[in-house]
Design a protein around this motif. Structure first.
Motif, short mmCIF file in Angstrom:
data_model
loop_
_atom_site.label_atom_id
_atom_site.label_comp_id
_atom_site.label_asym_id
_atom_site.label_seq_id
_atom_site.Cartn_x
_atom_site.Cartn_y
_atom_site.Cartn_z
N ARG A 134 0.84 -1.21 0.00
CA ARG A 134 0.00 0.00 0.00
C ARG A 134 0.87 1.25 0.00
O ARG A 134 0.61 2.19 -0.74
CB ARG A 134 -0.91 0.02 1.25
N ALA A 135 1.94 1.23 0.81
CA ALA A 135 2.81 2.41 0.92
C ALA A 135 3.56 2.63 -0.40
O ALA A 135 3.67 3.76 -0.90
CB ALA A 135 3.79 2.22 2.07
N THR A 136 4.05 1.54 -0.98
CA THR A 136 4.89 1.67 -2.17
C THR A 136 4.07 1.94 -3.42
O THR A 136 4.47 2.70 -4.30
CB THR A 136 5.69 0.36 -2.38
N LEU A 137 2.92 1.27 -3.50
CA LEU A 137 2.13 1.36 -4.73
C LEU A 137 1.05 2.44 -4.63
O LEU A 137 0.13 2.47 -5.44
CB LEU A 137 1.49 0.01 -5.06
N ASN A 185 -1.99 -16.60 6.73
CA ASN A 185 -0.80 -16.68 5.85
C ASN A 185 -1.10 -16.38 4.39
O ASN A 185 -0.20 -16.43 3.57
CB ASN A 185 -0.18 -18.08 5.92
N THR A 186 -2.38 -16.16 4.06
CA THR A 186 -2.76 -16.06 2.65
C THR A 186 -3.41 -14.71 2.40
O THR A 186 -4.30 -14.32 3.14
CB THR A 186 -3.77 -17.18 2.31
N VAL A 187 -2.95 -14.03 1.35
CA VAL A 187 -3.61 -12.78 0.99
C VAL A 187 -3.61 -12.63 -0.53
O VAL A 187 -2.58 -12.76 -1.19
CB VAL A 187 -2.97 -11.57 1.72
N ALA A 188 -4.82 -12.44 -1.06
CA ALA A 188 -4.96 -12.22 -2.50
C ALA A 188 -5.14 -10.72 -2.72
O ALA A 188 -5.95 -10.08 -2.04
CB ALA A 188 -6.14 -13.00 -3.05
N ILE A 189 -4.33 -10.17 -3.63
CA ILE A 189 -4.30 -8.72 -3.80
C ILE A 189 -4.52 -8.38 -5.27
O ILE A 189 -3.87 -8.95 -6.15
CB ILE A 189 -2.94 -8.15 -3.32
N GLU A 190 -5.44 -7.46 -5.47
CA GLU A 190 -5.69 -6.97 -6.83
C GLU A 190 -4.87 -5.71 -7.04
O GLU A 190 -4.92 -4.77 -6.24
CB GLU A 190 -7.18 -6.67 -6.98
N LEU A 191 -4.09 -5.72 -8.12
CA LEU A 191 -3.20 -4.59 -8.41
C LEU A 191 -3.69 -3.87 -9.66
O LEU A 191 -4.68 -4.28 -10.28
CB LEU A 191 -1.78 -5.11 -8.64
N ALA A 192 -2.95 -2.84 -10.04
CA ALA A 192 -3.31 -2.13 -11.28
C ALA A 192 -2.55 -2.69 -12.48
O ALA A 192 -2.66 -2.18 -13.59
CB ALA A 192 -3.01 -0.64 -11.11
N THR A 193 -1.77 -3.75 -12.23
CA THR A 193 -0.88 -4.29 -13.27
C THR A 193 -1.24 -5.74 -13.55
O THR A 193 -1.70 -6.45 -12.65
CB THR A 193 0.59 -4.24 -12.75
N VAL A 247 8.05 -6.91 -1.38
CA VAL A 247 7.38 -5.63 -1.66
C VAL A 247 8.17 -4.86 -2.72
O VAL A 247 7.60 -4.37 -3.70
CB VAL A 247 7.24 -4.80 -0.36
N ASP A 248 9.48 -4.78 -2.53
CA ASP A 248 10.32 -4.06 -3.49
C ASP A 248 10.23 -4.69 -4.89
O ASP A 248 10.10 -3.98 -5.89
CB ASP A 248 11.79 -4.07 -3.04
N LEU A 249 10.29 -6.02 -4.94
CA LEU A 249 10.27 -6.70 -6.24
C LEU A 249 8.95 -6.48 -6.96
O LEU A 249 8.92 -6.22 -8.17
CB LEU A 249 10.51 -8.21 -6.05
N VAL A 250 7.85 -6.56 -6.21
CA VAL A 250 6.54 -6.36 -6.83
C VAL A 250 6.41 -4.90 -7.28
O VAL A 250 5.93 -4.62 -8.39
CB VAL A 250 5.41 -6.76 -5.86
N ALA A 251 6.86 -3.99 -6.42
CA ALA A 251 6.77 -2.56 -6.79
C ALA A 251 7.60 -2.28 -8.03
O ALA A 251 7.14 -1.59 -8.96
CB ALA A 251 7.24 -1.70 -5.61
N ASP A 252 8.80 -2.83 -8.08
CA ASP A 252 9.65 -2.64 -9.27
C ASP A 252 8.98 -3.22 -10.51
O ASP A 252 9.00 -2.60 -11.57
CB ASP A 252 11.01 -3.34 -9.07
#
Lengths: 381, 381
Positions: B280-283, B299-307, B368-373
């Motif tokens: 959330r902070a990075t994106l 332990n499980t989280v599904a996240i919808e991104l803009a990519t 987090v960094d890898l996904v943000a990149d």
């Protein structure tokens, strides 16, 4: 298990913990290891890699070989016509299977399940040497016969069965052959093209591979339906995440077996002969080797003694030797020995010995001594 | 796999190579190890040891839980009446099952096989949070309903389902509950008596045990028929030689999980929150956490991104993260996300993250960094 097989599996418990379907740089190493194992098994059996279906062991492989022959019929409109293997209304009379009566329980029980699914099953008897002859099958062929089940070798008395001849007689009538080779692989060379079988089962732990791992050869183009349900794996014939270490271990055991089986066969044969000669010399010929007059597995010998087998088992517990344990329901040894015509008293006096690649002559001699001592102890008691 | 689990199995590859049924001084050590493993699994699940049936994994456990409910009917004289689960002539209309539409494919496919066996199956929908409500089930109850299938937690979005409430409503009507707990064990405490389920499946490799090993809890006294055929093992519910190392490893993993799951739950929760906060902070808040408003696995989280999720997978291959792969046939992620009402475009932008006992905060920050990149790379490309 062979130390090299244990070693081959190690990395797949930890480093390569991925599943082949996962997205990760390391997942492709897992896929490759599985396909290498498939190639190794295919080379052992003389088939193509895509004809090898990995299973959780010999029982699942035999169940799939037998029940996979029961096609789901989509033709009928009655929902009852959709049960797997169930004869459609238009398929009267129902399909028919022939199953040798000396098959492993995983084949027998699967064939009984075929009966529940509407098939007719006839049981084919053996002769006094344990041979289930081609004539015994052929005399029972019917126009509706679809499946014949015959083991490559009997695990109790060691008899090698006339698979190739049965296949030659069956295929022209559209009858498929399922062959349980779990007792044969690792002891004699097995070539599915030479045998002309349609399905053939192997069990990893019978040839120095891991427990919980096996495979079924499924001839290219053969109609099969799966018996496990979920995300499709193994050419659509099995569901469930791959047991990666189990598959890798099976592959390593298959590669080792392909290299060594010819030499092993001769060694095992010599050890079995030494055992029989030793017992004959020590026990003053009061022994009978079963299925003595036919081709047998080199590592298996069933011997009838003058002493109750269970007493020998109890006294000589340093050796692992099999004896009939249960008359009702009959265990495998009882079932096979009854089929070859033995009396209950004879069955109770029969021991099944088997030797392995690491068995030494000294161990054979020690086994002879232990059995002889146990017999003497029994005769005095 | 946990190193202690790998270690627990070692002796059973070599020294203790026997099967528990064999006659040998060492075979009893193998029997004891299997029964210890059974006790460990029973303590993890809060049941009696004889209520634990070992299987070749979660898929077989789910298949047995669903198809084991289909009794063989011996009453009819028509051979078609003997098919397992098939309604006898006297049982018209046929038995009925309710299955949540967000179940694992091994439950869905087994339920479709029930249909082939003559059952009627209705699929029960979930809401936008992935919850399959008790009302959604209860509104579909019929006098012939015999089986309801609901997972303990959804493996894609993490939603924890109202199992206990469903069981309370079902049992009074003679409906049995099969619960797939493969995604839950090791992440949250699981107690079959508290949940009041009839059958419950676990998969060893989901909680640091070996692949190719699982178990099904079968409530004492429950009518079940086996789905594998051969010499009877596991209280008559399974055939085949025991996968001794697999069982021992499952037992060790169960004992470890029983000790550590409470603490692990808190740690996993913290890591997942750190991941979400980091993204959330990075994106810049361009993310949506699915099933955010209900109880979820820690332990499980599904996240919808803009990519597009697959582009992130391709760019950030150092992390293992799941995305929808196949629309037709839909894979598990596609199936579950469609069920909660997501569009194809949203499904294509969703990543499922899961963390484990050994995941570190540093790894979360790196992810987090890898996904943000990867997101930034995708937006520039």
């Amino acid at each position: 298990m062979a130390p090299s097989v244990i070693e081959s599996m190690q990395a797949f418990w930890s480093t390569h913990f991925m599943l082949p379907s996962q997205s990760h740089v390391h997942a492709s190493a897992v896929s490759e290891a599985i396909e290498t194992a498939r190639e190794n098994v295919s080379m052992l059996l003389g088939c193509d890699p895509f004809e090898v279906v990995f299973t959780s062991g010999g029982t699942e492989a035999n169940n799939l070989g037998v029940l996979g022959a029961a096609m789901i019929c989509h033709a009928g409109s009655d929902p009852r016509d959709h049960a797997p293997g169930f004869p459609c209304s238009s398929h009267v009379p129902p399909p028919h299977a022939l199953v040798s009566e000396v098959e492993d329980e995983s084949v027998i029980a699967a064939a009984k399940h075929l009966q529940l699914l509407g098939w007719r099953v006839d049981w084919v008897p053996c002769d006094s040497q344990g041979v289930v002859s081609v004539e015994a099958f052929a005399s029972r062929f019917e126009p509706t016969t679809r499946l014949a089940c015959l083991q490559l070798a009997n695990p109790v008395v060691g008899t090698i069965q006339p698979i190739r001849e049965l296949a030659d007689r069956s295929h022209s009538r559209g009858i498929r052959i399922h062959c349980d080779a779990t007792a044969a692989v690792g002891r004699v060379p097995v070539d599915v093209r030479e045998l002309r079988v349609d399905t053939l089962s192997v069990s990893a732990h019978r040839f120095y591979g891991p427990k919980g791992s096996g495979a079924l050869f499924v001839r290219r183009g053969l109609d099969m339906n799966p018996i496990s349900f979920g995300e499709s794996r193994e050419m659509g014939l099995r569901a469930g995440s791959e047991n990666v270490p189990g598959i890798v271990g099976l592959g390593a055991a298959a590669a080792m077996t392909a290299r060594c089986v010819d030499e092993a066969q001769a060694t095992l044969q010599e050890l079995c002969e030494r055992l029989v000669e030793g017992l004959r010399a020590t026990l003053d010929s009061r022994i009978e080797v079963l299925a003595e007059h036919v081709a047998r597995l080199p590592n298996t010998v069933a011997i009838e003694l003058a002493t109750e087998a269970k007493r020998i088992q109890r006294t000589a517990r340093q050796i692992v030797v099999a004896a009939a344990q249960s008359k009702s329901p009959p265990d495998e040894i009882t079932r096979v020995l009854r089929a070859i015509g033995k009396s209950e008293q004879q069955i109770g006096c029969t021991l099944r010995f088997s030797v392995g690649w690491t068995t030494s002559r000294e161990q054979i001699d020690r086994a002879v001594d232990l059995v002889a001592d146990a017999c003497e102890y029994a005769s005095r008691a």
